[in-house]
Design a protein around this motif. Structure first.
Motif, PDB file in Angstrom:
ATOM      1  N   ILE A 239     102.146  -8.382  -5.268  1.00 16.08           N
ATOM      2  CA  ILE A 239     100.893  -9.084  -5.017  1.00 16.08           C
ATOM      3  C   ILE A 239      99.801  -8.607  -5.985  1.00 16.08           C
ATOM      4  CG2 ILE A 239      99.085  -9.534  -3.297  1.00 16.08           C
ATOM      5  CD1 ILE A 239     101.206  -9.142  -1.139  1.00 16.08           C
ATOM      6  N   GLY A 240      99.116  -9.574  -6.598  1.00 15.96           N
ATOM      7  CA  GLY A 240      98.038  -9.267  -7.527  1.00 15.96           C
ATOM      8  C   GLY A 240      98.465  -9.084  -8.967  1.00 15.96           C
ATOM      9  N   TYR A 241      99.777  -9.027  -9.221  1.00 20.13           N
ATOM     10  CA  TYR A 241     100.284  -8.838 -10.579  1.00 20.13           C
ATOM     11  C   TYR A 241     100.370 -10.175 -11.314  1.00 20.13           C
ATOM     12  CZ  TYR A 241     101.596  -3.915 -10.161  1.00 20.13           C
ATOM     13  OH  TYR A 241     101.573  -2.547 -10.034  1.00 20.13           O
ATOM     14  N   LYS A 242     100.140 -10.116 -12.636  1.00 19.04           N
ATOM     15  CA  LYS A 242     100.340 -11.294 -13.478  1.00 19.04           C
ATOM     16  C   LYS A 242     101.818 -11.419 -13.819  1.00 19.04           C
ATOM     17  CE  LYS A 242      95.760 -11.181 -15.657  1.00 19.04           C
ATOM     18  NZ  LYS A 242      95.019 -11.064 -16.944  1.00 19.04           N
ATOM     19  N   TYR A 243     102.294 -12.657 -13.895  1.00 20.97           N
ATOM     20  CA  TYR A 243     103.693 -12.903 -14.221  1.00 20.97           C
ATOM     21  C   TYR A 243     103.794 -13.741 -15.489  1.00 20.97           C
ATOM     22  CZ  TYR A 243     105.595 -10.699 -10.095  1.00 20.97           C
ATOM     23  OH  TYR A 243     105.980  -9.765  -9.172  1.00 20.97           O
TER      24      TYR A 243
ATOM     25  N   ASN B 253     111.815 -15.129 -22.866  1.00 24.48           N
ATOM     26  CA  ASN B 253     112.610 -15.998 -23.740  1.00 24.48           C
ATOM     27  C   ASN B 253     113.862 -16.526 -23.053  1.00 24.48           C
ATOM     28  OD1 ASN B 253     110.765 -15.504 -25.748  1.00 24.48           O
ATOM     29  ND2 ASN B 253     111.995 -13.953 -26.779  1.00 24.48           N
ATOM     30  N   THR B 254     114.326 -15.815 -22.018  1.00 30.34           N
ATOM     31  CA  THR B 254     115.534 -16.243 -21.297  1.00 30.34           C
ATOM     32  C   THR B 254     115.187 -16.996 -20.009  1.00 30.34           C
ATOM     33  OG1 THR B 254     115.637 -14.075 -20.207  1.00 30.34           O
ATOM     34  CG2 THR B 254     116.944 -14.378 -22.225  1.00 30.34           C
ATOM     35  N   ALA B 255     113.915 -17.424 -19.894  1.00 21.63           N
ATOM     36  CA  ALA B 255     113.453 -18.240 -18.771  1.00 21.63           C
ATOM     37  C   ALA B 255     113.372 -17.476 -17.452  1.00 21.63           C
ATOM     38  CB  ALA B 255     114.308 -19.486 -18.598  1.00 21.63           C
ATOM     39  N   THR B 256     113.356 -16.132 -17.505  1.00 19.93           N
ATOM     40  CA  THR B 256     113.134 -15.351 -16.294  1.00 19.93           C
ATOM     41  C   THR B 256     111.637 -15.096 -16.132  1.00 19.93           C
ATOM     42  OG1 THR B 256     113.445 -13.269 -17.490  1.00 19.93           O
ATOM     43  CG2 THR B 256     115.387 -14.249 -16.430  1.00 19.93           C
ATOM     44  N   VAL B 257     111.216 -14.856 -14.884  1.00 19.31           N
ATOM     45  CA  VAL B 257     109.815 -14.595 -14.576  1.00 19.31           C
ATOM     46  C   VAL B 257     109.666 -13.138 -14.166  1.00 19.31           C
ATOM     47  CG1 VAL B 257     107.888 -15.177 -13.062  1.00 19.31           C
ATOM     48  CG2 VAL B 257     109.417 -16.975 -13.885  1.00 19.31           C
TER      49      VAL B 257
ATOM     50  N   ALA C 165     102.622 -12.069 -24.929  1.00 21.96           N
ATOM     51  CA  ALA C 165     101.424 -12.793 -25.352  1.00 21.96           C
ATOM     52  C   ALA C 165     101.592 -14.294 -25.180  1.00 21.96           C
ATOM     53  CB  ALA C 165     101.108 -12.466 -26.813  1.00 21.96           C
ATOM     54  N   ASN C 166     100.590 -14.923 -24.578  1.00 21.49           N
ATOM     55  CA  ASN C 166     100.528 -16.371 -24.402  1.00 21.49           C
ATOM     56  C   ASN C 166     101.643 -16.931 -23.528  1.00 21.49           C
ATOM     57  OD1 ASN C 166      98.281 -16.601 -26.277  1.00 21.49           O
ATOM     58  ND2 ASN C 166      99.807 -16.151 -27.856  1.00 21.49           N
ATOM     59  N   ARG C 167     102.266 -16.074 -22.670  1.00 22.11           N
ATOM     60  CA  ARG C 167     103.319 -16.545 -21.767  1.00 22.11           C
ATOM     61  C   ARG C 167     102.935 -16.365 -20.290  1.00 22.11           C
ATOM     62  NH1 ARG C 167     108.449 -16.542 -24.208  1.00 22.11           N
ATOM     63  NH2 ARG C 167     108.231 -17.084 -26.400  1.00 22.11           N
ATOM     64  N   GLU C 168     101.667 -16.022 -20.002  1.00 18.44           N
ATOM     65  CA  GLU C 168     101.261 -15.837 -18.608  1.00 18.44           C
ATOM     66  C   GLU C 168     101.331 -17.165 -17.867  1.00 18.44           C
ATOM     67  OE1 GLU C 168      97.281 -14.792 -16.000  1.00 18.44           O
ATOM     68  OE2 GLU C 168      97.430 -14.031 -18.063  1.00 18.44           O
ATOM     69  N   ILE C 169     101.993 -17.163 -16.678  1.00 18.50           N
ATOM     70  CA  ILE C 169     102.139 -18.401 -15.925  1.00 18.50           C
ATOM     71  C   ILE C 169     101.457 -18.353 -14.564  1.00 18.50           C
ATOM     72  CG2 ILE C 169     104.266 -19.081 -17.071  1.00 18.50           C
ATOM     73  CD1 ILE C 169     105.777 -18.042 -14.609  1.00 18.50           C
ATOM     74  N   GLY C 170     100.986 -17.164 -14.143  1.00 22.62           N
ATOM     75  CA  GLY C 170     100.294 -17.112 -12.871  1.00 22.62           C
ATOM     76  C   GLY C 170     100.176 -15.706 -12.313  1.00 22.62           C
TER      77      GLY C 170
END
Length: 336
Positions: free
Chosen positions: A307-311, A315-319, A325-330
């Motif tokens: 909770i509270g962490y950025k995800y 490159n292998t489509a794992t979260v 850089a520039n891959r933050e999704i939420g």
């Protein structure tokens, strides 16, 4: 090779074992047009600490104010291709084919590839399709494919297909650099626009190109609501044939902390990544349909989140929480 050159580019001619440099001649000679397009052939003698470089005489390829975009070597025809904007002809985009003969170079007739006011051009040779590809700024970022040819075996001219719009969202593409990825047969391009540093990946098919959706790699920064700069200026790309990766050097021109930076890219991964649109709401079998949570929505199909962490998406489509850089999704608002 000259006391006061500008807009300098160089390329290796593997057929003659010499290199060619082109530059814009800032001349004070009243008999020569200022900023004339000049080319000279260089020769490397000996090796190691004994190596020396010598140059042949200068050869004018455009006797008018010239803004050189780039140059490349066509290894199928053994020709040098120069792309430039001709200020003496309404800044039209032009290309010219050069032939190296010992320490000199001769040119065919310039060919117009864009009637618009053209700048920020970059030239690459696609050794898979044996085509020359020019990327250029002209009310947006565009590309055009050229084929070196001529009568018999002279190969002193170049014919172009139809231009293709690469980035539909920008009208100010600049600081453009391109390189050919010979492992994946892709053209990697990065540039700067009003949003910052951008990149895209292209593929040649016949006399046209297709491109991935452009994405940011060095966006502009802000402080107290004001844009502080950043972006990617003076881009310069090389393809490393050992690692099969693209290496880019650029200036991140933030007004507080301007920095020279480098970044490594995988053309195949980028091509896939730029098509990422969201996370599946639930498992979707191959061939089936399902819902996708787009950016800005909430996905509740995860587990064991912090909770509270950025995800970030890898490159292998794992979260995961590993910074990319520039891959933050939420941000995780709950553990599931």
């Amino acid at each position: 090779p000259h006391d006061n050159p500008a807009d300098q580019f160089g390329v290796w001619d593997s057929d003659s074992d010499r290199f060619v440099v082109v530059y814009q001649n800032k001349s004070t000679d009243s008999t020569v047009a200022n900023r004339t397009g000049i080319a000279r052939v260089g020769t490397v003698s000996a090796a190691g600490s004994s190596a020396t470089v010598s140059f042949g005489t200068q050869n004018i390829f455009e006797n008018a104010e010239t803004y050189i975009g780039g140059m490349c070597f066509d290894s199928q025809r053994n020709k040098v291709v120069i792309s430039y904007a001709d200020d003496g002809d309404s800044d039209k985009g032009k290309a010219i084919v050069g032939t190296v003969d010992d320490t000199t170079i001769s040119f065919g007739t310039p060919v117009v590839y864009s009637d618009a006011d053209t700048d920020a051009a970059s030239c690459v040779f696609d050794s898979n399709s044996n085509k020359v590809v020019i990327m250029f700024g002209a009310s947006g970022l565009k590309s055009i494919v050229g084929t070196v040819g001529g009568s018999g075996t002279d190969y002193t001219t170049i014919a172009f297909g139809t231009e293709v719009r690469i980035d539909h969202s920008t009208t100010t593409a600049n600081n453009l650099s391109a390189v050919f990825d010979s492992q994946n047969n892709k053209i990697f391009v990065n540039y700067n626009d009003t949003s910052g540093g951008m990149f895209t990946v292209g593929t040649v098919s016949g006399t046209t190109t297709t491109w991935s959706f452009p994405a940011a790699f060095s966006p502009d920064g802000t402080y107290n609501g004001a844009v502080t700069g950043g972006g990617a200026y003076y881009n310069s790309n090389v393809f490393d044939t050992n690692s099969n990766l693209v290496v880019n050097l650029y200036l991140h021109d933030d007004i507080h902390y301007p920095q020279a930076r480098s970044m490594v890219f995988n053309s195949t991964v980028l091509d896939n990544m730029t098509h990422w649109i969201g996370i599946a709401a639930a498992q979707i079998d191959n061939g089936a349909t399902g819902s996708v949570n787009m950016q800005g929505s909430v996905n509740d199909g995860q587990s064991s989140l912090l909770i509270g962490y950025k995800y970030y998406v890898s490159n292998t489509a794992t979260v995961n929480t590993s910074y990319i850089a520039n891959r933050e999704i939420g941000v995780a608002v709950s553990a599931t």
